[in-house]
Design a protein around this motif. Structure first.
Motif, PDB file in Angstrom:
ATOM      1  N   SER A 283       0.812  -1.213   0.000  1.00  0.00           N
ATOM      2  CA  SER A 283       0.000   0.000   0.000  1.00  0.00           C
ATOM      3  C   SER A 283       0.849   1.269   0.000  1.00  0.00           C
ATOM      4  CB  SER A 283      -0.945   0.013   1.209  1.00  0.00           C
ATOM      5  OG  SER A 283      -0.223   0.003   2.425  1.00  0.00           O
ATOM      6  N   ASP A 284       2.091   1.194   0.509  1.00  0.00           N
ATOM      7  CA  ASP A 284       2.946   2.381   0.490  1.00  0.00           C
ATOM      8  C   ASP A 284       3.342   2.770  -0.925  1.00  0.00           C
ATOM      9  OD1 ASP A 284       2.886   2.775   3.204  1.00  0.00           O
ATOM     10  OD2 ASP A 284       4.661   1.565   3.598  1.00  0.00           O
TER      11      ASP A 284
ATOM     12  N   PHE B 141      -0.244   4.618  -2.050  1.00  0.00           N
ATOM     13  CA  PHE B 141      -0.881   5.696  -1.288  1.00  0.00           C
ATOM     14  C   PHE B 141       0.138   6.503  -0.488  1.00  0.00           C
ATOM     15  CE2 PHE B 141      -3.777   1.932  -1.134  1.00  0.00           C
ATOM     16  CZ  PHE B 141      -4.665   2.369  -2.120  1.00  0.00           C
TER      17      PHE B 141
ATOM     18  N   ARG C 135      -0.152   8.865   2.671  1.00  0.00           N
ATOM     19  CA  ARG C 135      -1.085   9.255   3.733  1.00  0.00           C
ATOM     20  C   ARG C 135      -0.618  10.570   4.336  1.00  0.00           C
ATOM     21  NH1 ARG C 135      -0.272   3.756   3.785  1.00  0.00           N
ATOM     22  NH2 ARG C 135      -2.097   2.415   4.062  1.00  0.00           N
TER      23      ARG C 135
ATOM     24  N   ARG D 249      -2.052  11.794   9.324  1.00  0.00           N
ATOM     25  CA  ARG D 249      -2.611  10.531   9.806  1.00  0.00           C
ATOM     26  C   ARG D 249      -3.466  10.732  11.047  1.00  0.00           C
ATOM     27  NH1 ARG D 249       0.747   5.393   8.347  1.00  0.00           N
ATOM     28  NH2 ARG D 249       1.959   6.097   6.568  1.00  0.00           N
TER      29      ARG D 249
ATOM     30  N   THR E 224     -11.906   8.132   5.228  1.00  0.00           N
ATOM     31  CA  THR E 224     -10.685   8.395   4.474  1.00  0.00           C
ATOM     32  C   THR E 224     -11.079   8.969   3.123  1.00  0.00           C
ATOM     33  OG1 THR E 224      -9.451   6.605   5.531  1.00  0.00           O
ATOM     34  CG2 THR E 224      -8.645   7.383   3.402  1.00  0.00           C
TER      35      THR E 224
ATOM     36  N   LEU F 178      -9.728   9.514  -0.520  1.00  0.00           N
ATOM     37  CA  LEU F 178      -8.674   9.111  -1.444  1.00  0.00           C
ATOM     38  C   LEU F 178      -8.736  10.034  -2.658  1.00  0.00           C
ATOM     39  CD1 LEU F 178      -6.414   7.316  -2.458  1.00  0.00           C
ATOM     40  CD2 LEU F 178      -8.134   5.699  -3.284  1.00  0.00           C
TER      41      LEU F 178
ATOM     42  N   GLU G 129      -9.215  11.427   7.313  1.00  0.00           N
ATOM     43  CA  GLU G 129      -7.839  11.285   6.865  1.00  0.00           C
ATOM     44  C   GLU G 129      -7.754  11.418   5.348  1.00  0.00           C
ATOM     45  OE1 GLU G 129      -4.526   8.494   8.615  1.00  0.00           O
ATOM     46  OE2 GLU G 129      -5.736   7.321   7.219  1.00  0.00           O
TER      47      GLU G 129
ATOM     48  N   TRP H 105      -5.739  10.345   1.916  1.00  0.00           N
ATOM     49  CA  TRP H 105      -4.793   9.519   1.182  1.00  0.00           C
ATOM     50  C   TRP H 105      -4.741  10.043  -0.244  1.00  0.00           C
ATOM     51  CZ3 TRP H 105      -5.351   3.545   2.217  1.00  0.00           C
ATOM     52  CH2 TRP H 105      -5.312   3.308   3.605  1.00  0.00           C
TER      53      TRP H 105
END
Length: 251
Positions: free
Chosen positions: A8-9, A12, A14, A17, A24, A26, A50, A52
């Motif tokens: 996922s890194d 995305f 983030r 956080r 979230t 996106l 949050e 992303w």
């Protein structure tokens, strides 16, 4: 079939956080941009929301990877990464060509993973079933490509036109993103069951209010049209208003 990496890194970034966020958002970058397009947005969000940002292949920390030049190359692995990583409610937001990617991503999540966003929010992009307004430009020579793109959205800096090294770095990514949009083939599917919000600039000549109204057929849920002051890049000057409306309409 190529194995899909679900780190996922890779997909995305983030920002700001939160601990156990209720929502979230996106955000999908528009053509030629990256996660920097949404710099500062996290500071405008409430403490339980949050941000992303989708990391596109071939740029930023993924510069060594091949650029995606078709919608399926982009959204098949992105949807798999979303399904794995997004555990709370989420909203998808995309501006300009990023809105088309967000739409296909929402459909791909439903089709392949049985997931739906709490809200699909699309900005400054005509509805996907409408016929293209322009001839394709993604295969033009670099200077002609930049001229044509600038004629559409008036956003190509003179420094890029004049610097051969900058062209070599930035034009391939811009060309790939435009190719994703221009080669996209709309195929009818049942409307999405989630709410759908559209955002547009009142003086935008690239995406008119009627183009935004046409999105209504793509949801069986609530449809909202948000018209703000500005042109195609109204998002740059109306960020606070867009973010406020986005959070409210995501529930």
């Amino acid at each position: 079939m190529t194995e899909i990496q679900l780190d996922s890194d890779r997909w995305f970034l983030r920002a700001g956080r939160r601990h156990n966020p209720r929502l979230t958002i996106l955000a999908v970058p528009w053509a030629g941009s990256g996660t920097a397009a949404y710099h500062g947005i996290a500071d405008l969000l409430p403490p339980d929301v949050e941000l992303w940002m989708l990391r596109l292949p071939g740029r930023e920390v993924r510069r060594s990877e091949p650029l995606a030049t078709s919608m399926s190359e982009l959204t098949i692995p992105a949807a798999a990464a979303c399904a794995e990583a997004l555990n709370s409610d989420f909203a998808l937001f995309g501006h300009s060509s990023g809105a088309l990617v967000a739409f296909d991503l929402a459909r791909r999540l439903r089709r392949d993973h049985g997931r739906l966003p709490a809200l699909l929010a699309v900005s400054a992009q005509p509805a996907p079933h409408l016929p293209p307004r322009y001839d394709p430009i993604h295969e033009l020579p670099a200077d002609s490509f930049l001229d044509a793109l600038d004629a559409r959205c008036h956003s190509i800096p003179q420094a890029l036109r004049a610097d051969a090294e900058m062209k070599e770095v930035y034009v391939p990514a811009m060309r790939a993103d435009v190719a994703v949009e221009e080669t996209y083939e709309y195929i009818p599917e049942p409307p999405l069951e989630c709410p759908l919000s559209t955002f547009g600039g009142k003086s935008d000549t690239e995406c008119r209010i009627s183009d935004l109204e046409a999105w209504q057929v793509h949801t069986s849920g609530k449809f909202t049209l948000n018209a703000l002051s500005g042109d195609h890049f109204f998002f740059q000057t109306s960020r606070e208003s867009v973010v406020k409306l986005l959070v409210e309409q995501a529930g």
